[in-house]
Design a protein around this motif. Sequence first.
Motif, PDB file in Angstrom:
ATOM      1  N   TRP A  98     -31.282  64.319 -23.584  1.00  0.00           N
ATOM      2  CA  TRP A  98     -31.033  64.886 -22.674  1.00  0.00           C
ATOM      3  C   TRP A  98     -33.263  65.615 -22.826  1.00  0.00           C
ATOM      4  N   LEU A  99     -33.748  66.204 -24.407  1.00  0.00           N
ATOM      5  CA  LEU A  99     -34.173  66.306 -24.049  1.00  0.00           C
ATOM      6  C   LEU A  99     -35.555  65.667 -23.893  1.00  0.00           C
ATOM      7  N   ASN A 100     -35.491  64.482 -24.829  1.00  0.00           N
ATOM      8  CA  ASN A 100     -36.429  63.764 -24.026  1.00  0.00           C
ATOM      9  C   ASN A 100     -36.846  63.724 -22.149  1.00  0.00           C
ATOM     10  N   LEU A 105     -34.647  64.249 -15.282  1.00  0.00           N
ATOM     11  CA  LEU A 105     -33.058  65.004 -15.732  1.00  0.00           C
ATOM     12  C   LEU A 105     -31.985  64.778 -13.820  1.00  0.00           C
ATOM     13  N   GLU A 106     -33.339  65.184 -12.555  1.00  0.00           N
ATOM     14  CA  GLU A 106     -32.466  65.148 -11.220  1.00  0.00           C
ATOM     15  C   GLU A 106     -32.234  63.421 -11.797  1.00  0.00           C
ATOM     16  N   ASP A 107     -32.215  63.013 -12.136  1.00  0.00           N
ATOM     17  CA  ASP A 107     -31.517  61.302 -11.939  1.00  0.00           C
ATOM     18  C   ASP A 107     -30.908  61.146 -12.939  1.00  0.00           C
ATOM     19  N   THR A 108     -31.160  61.940 -14.027  1.00  0.00           N
ATOM     20  CA  THR A 108     -30.053  62.123 -15.592  1.00  0.00           C
ATOM     21  C   THR A 108     -30.613  60.360 -16.024  1.00  0.00           C
ATOM     22  N   HIS A 146     -37.261  58.258 -16.044  1.00  0.00           N
ATOM     23  CA  HIS A 146     -38.098  57.046 -15.627  1.00  0.00           C
ATOM     24  C   HIS A 146     -38.552  55.618 -16.047  1.00  0.00           C
ATOM     25  N   PRO A 147     -39.030  54.850 -15.462  1.00  0.00           N
ATOM     26  CA  PRO A 147     -39.501  52.736 -15.859  1.00  0.00           C
ATOM     27  C   PRO A 147     -40.731  53.917 -17.067  1.00  0.00           C
ATOM     28  N   TRP A 148     -41.306  54.497 -16.497  1.00  0.00           N
ATOM     29  CA  TRP A 148     -42.714  54.901 -17.243  1.00  0.00           C
ATOM     30  C   TRP A 148     -42.628  55.122 -18.731  1.00  0.00           C
ATOM     31  N   VAL A 149     -41.525  56.528 -18.373  1.00  0.00           N
ATOM     32  CA  VAL A 149     -41.452  56.972 -19.587  1.00  0.00           C
ATOM     33  C   VAL A 149     -40.424  55.990 -20.529  1.00  0.00           C
ATOM     34  N   LYS A 150     -39.702  54.999 -20.367  1.00  0.00           N
ATOM     35  CA  LYS A 150     -38.387  54.440 -20.711  1.00  0.00           C
ATOM     36  C   LYS A 150     -39.834  53.535 -21.777  1.00  0.00           C
ATOM     37  N   THR A 151     -40.784  52.954 -21.058  1.00  0.00           N
ATOM     38  CA  THR A 151     -42.184  51.640 -22.204  1.00  0.00           C
ATOM     39  C   THR A 151     -42.202  53.022 -23.436  1.00  0.00           C
ATOM     40  N   VAL A 152     -42.749  53.755 -22.663  1.00  0.00           N
ATOM     41  CA  VAL A 152     -42.974  54.929 -23.830  1.00  0.00           C
ATOM     42  C   VAL A 152     -42.503  54.959 -24.661  1.00  0.00           C
ATOM     43  N   THR A 153     -41.341  55.279 -24.383  1.00  0.00           N
ATOM     44  CA  THR A 153     -39.821  55.799 -25.462  1.00  0.00           C
ATOM     45  C   THR A 153     -39.474  54.528 -26.353  1.00  0.00           C
ATOM     46  N   ASN A 154     -40.203  53.258 -26.089  1.00  0.00           N
ATOM     47  CA  ASN A 154     -39.623  51.891 -26.490  1.00  0.00           C
ATOM     48  C   ASN A 154     -40.868  51.370 -27.599  1.00  0.00           C
ATOM     49  N   SER A 155     -41.635  52.229 -27.325  1.00  0.00           N
ATOM     50  CA  SER A 155     -42.675  51.512 -27.392  1.00  0.00           C
ATOM     51  C   SER A 155     -43.202  51.910 -29.678  1.00  0.00           C
ATOM     52  N   VAL A 156     -42.382  52.294 -30.160  1.00  0.00           N
ATOM     53  CA  VAL A 156     -42.873  53.017 -30.819  1.00  0.00           C
ATOM     54  C   VAL A 156     -42.837  51.706 -31.906  1.00  0.00           C
ATOM     55  N   ALA A 163     -48.233  62.807 -25.938  1.00  0.00           N
ATOM     56  CA  ALA A 163     -48.180  63.763 -26.802  1.00  0.00           C
ATOM     57  C   ALA A 163     -47.953  65.302 -26.632  1.00  0.00           C
ATOM     58  N   GLY A 164     -47.670  65.652 -25.482  1.00  0.00           N
ATOM     59  CA  GLY A 164     -46.757  66.817 -25.185  1.00  0.00           C
ATOM     60  C   GLY A 164     -45.632  66.917 -25.396  1.00  0.00           C
ATOM     61  N   SER A 165     -44.854  65.428 -24.852  1.00  0.00           N
ATOM     62  CA  SER A 165     -43.253  65.125 -25.084  1.00  0.00           C
ATOM     63  C   SER A 165     -42.808  64.466 -25.759  1.00  0.00           C
ATOM     64  N   GLU A 166     -43.467  63.580 -26.506  1.00  0.00           N
ATOM     65  CA  GLU A 166     -42.592  62.977 -27.446  1.00  0.00           C
ATOM     66  C   GLU A 166     -42.422  63.489 -28.321  1.00  0.00           C
ATOM     67  N   THR A 167     -43.501  64.653 -29.063  1.00  0.00           N
ATOM     68  CA  THR A 167     -43.886  65.691 -30.106  1.00  0.00           C
ATOM     69  C   THR A 167     -42.871  66.613 -30.196  1.00  0.00           C
ATOM     70  N   THR A 168     -42.657  67.087 -28.617  1.00  0.00           N
ATOM     71  CA  THR A 168     -42.070  68.270 -28.638  1.00  0.00           C
ATOM     72  C   THR A 168     -39.932  67.929 -28.521  1.00  0.00           C
ATOM     73  N   ALA A 169     -39.797  66.570 -28.121  1.00  0.00           N
ATOM     74  CA  ALA A 169     -38.868  66.443 -27.975  1.00  0.00           C
ATOM     75  C   ALA A 169     -37.861  65.691 -29.361  1.00  0.00           C
ATOM     76  N   THR A 170     -39.383  65.153 -29.832  1.00  0.00           N
ATOM     77  CA  THR A 170     -38.339  64.916 -31.219  1.00  0.00           C
ATOM     78  C   THR A 170     -38.446  65.986 -32.278  1.00  0.00           C
ATOM     79  N   LEU A 171     -39.065  66.808 -32.301  1.00  0.00           N
ATOM     80  CA  LEU A 171     -39.085  68.166 -33.177  1.00  0.00           C
ATOM     81  C   LEU A 171     -37.845  69.028 -32.967  1.00  0.00           C
ATOM     82  N   LEU A 172     -37.446  68.985 -30.927  1.00  0.00           N
ATOM     83  CA  LEU A 172     -36.070  69.669 -30.330  1.00  0.00           C
ATOM     84  C   LEU A 172     -34.829  68.581 -31.064  1.00  0.00           C
ATOM     85  N   SER A 173     -34.559  66.811 -31.707  1.00  0.00           N
ATOM     86  CA  SER A 173     -33.462  66.295 -31.534  1.00  0.00           C
ATOM     87  C   SER A 173     -33.858  67.090 -32.782  1.00  0.00           C
TER      88      SER A 173
END
Length: 495
Positions: free
Chosen positions: A181-183, A202-205, A208-218, A299-309
């Motif tokens: 949810w935070l991501n 959030l709309e689709d809960t 998004h494919p691009w976001v999933k690629t980013v979050t899975n590439s660590v 940089a402005g999404s992954e780090t913010t979601a990480t800190l909030l988590s």
Amino acid sequence: MAPLQASNTINLIYISGVLLVFYIIGASFYNVFLHPLRSYPGPLLWKMSRFARPLRLVRGDLPLYMRKLHDKYGPVVRIGPNELAFSDPQAWKDIYGHRHNGEQELPKYDGFYRAVDNIPRGIINAFREEHGFLRRQLSHGFSDRSMQLQEPIIGSYVDLLVRRMQEQCKDAATALNMREWLNWTTFDIIGDLGFGSSFGCLEDTEYHPWVKTVTNSVQQTSFLNALSTIGLKPLVRISLRVLKMAVTDQQRRVRAKLQQRIESGVERPDFIEGLIKQKEAGQLSFMQIATNASTLIVAGSETTATLLSGAMYLLTSHPDKLQKLAEEVRSSFKNDDEITLTSVGKLSYMLACLNESFRRYPPVPTGMPRQSPKGGAFILGKFVPEGTVVAVWQYAVNHDPNFWTEPYTFAPERFLGDAKYKDDKLDAMQPFGVGPRNCIGRNLAYAEMRLILARIIYNFDLELDESSRGWLENQKVYNLWDKPGLNIKVTPVVR
């Protein structure tokens, strides 16, 4: 002739092998006993070659292990033949700060920021003059005035987050994976501020494919960085060719969203507006804008979601701290409409909780390496030769007992002047960096995190689900944290 040729080949292989062994022995001897950094303490194998440290990186515990190295060797540790790690508040200023009296700024180390040479330069890895130009164009999008104009955009996604969570839990406690949810929230917000439209998470809960690629590439990115560190850039290029379809698809999506944003012709208070104007003036190309937009969104999404988590885990792991924060939030506002980017600024205990979460769980736990400039530099009062790679490792300095009382205790009170923590060196923690290349989005990040956390706590009671006990303590960490799901029981507040 065939037996003779085979014999010559065997002899050549044998001679090559012997020469390689002698080279390794000679290089190791030089690195340990003759190298300009020979006086700096550190593990013997790490001094000898570049191969020891990347193994820890691939294992997923390098930033945590760095804390142990500083415990053993002190504030400066040699972690490679030509690399030093620092754990000291002054080192932040000496390595990353503004230079005076004609001293050269320590440049970013390309071996880390550009694993392969053909990666385009953007705001993160640009040379000094280009960086200054890009920062000036982006600065208006992160100004106080722009933040006020951005509030309806940001607020609309936080409204949607609260509605979606309420739909999920209705009247009963429900365990939600708050990592997701935070991501979704932070990517939707930053997507709108960067491309003029959200990713629809959030709309689709769902991702998004691009976001999933980013979050899975660590982990993959960490592996490529390890190959680059030990001098195997050709293997990095081969790996990128194997991943070419995914990379090409990602670039296509970025270009399409950026083109849509440009063609809209609408001036918006977002951070991409300044870059678009420079394209119109012929100062930037479309691909330069795409590169920077993509960088800022990650940089402005992954780090913010990480800190909030991390904050939600630490708070739910310490119910007394969570209760104190809930009392502050719920006594400060009469309804959701009063909770704004501006009004959350008065929540002093919330700010302390976020700062303590930054300390215990820094979104970027590793070191951000620089290189000693031509002629060398003085760091912590000692001369560091030209070309030496240097960095302050955030997780290590954030847990250094020389600067923090009970460093592994979650204590927001240390940021509120509590007498127990009066000797803490608060400037040892610099999650947004210091100096001319510090994070341009600091104010936006703090305001966004406060707003999201305040709205969640105002509307829901939170309890850590048993399945997520030890969530932080058991995590792998590469250049970024490899976050597992964070299950928290959410119950709507009845008013």
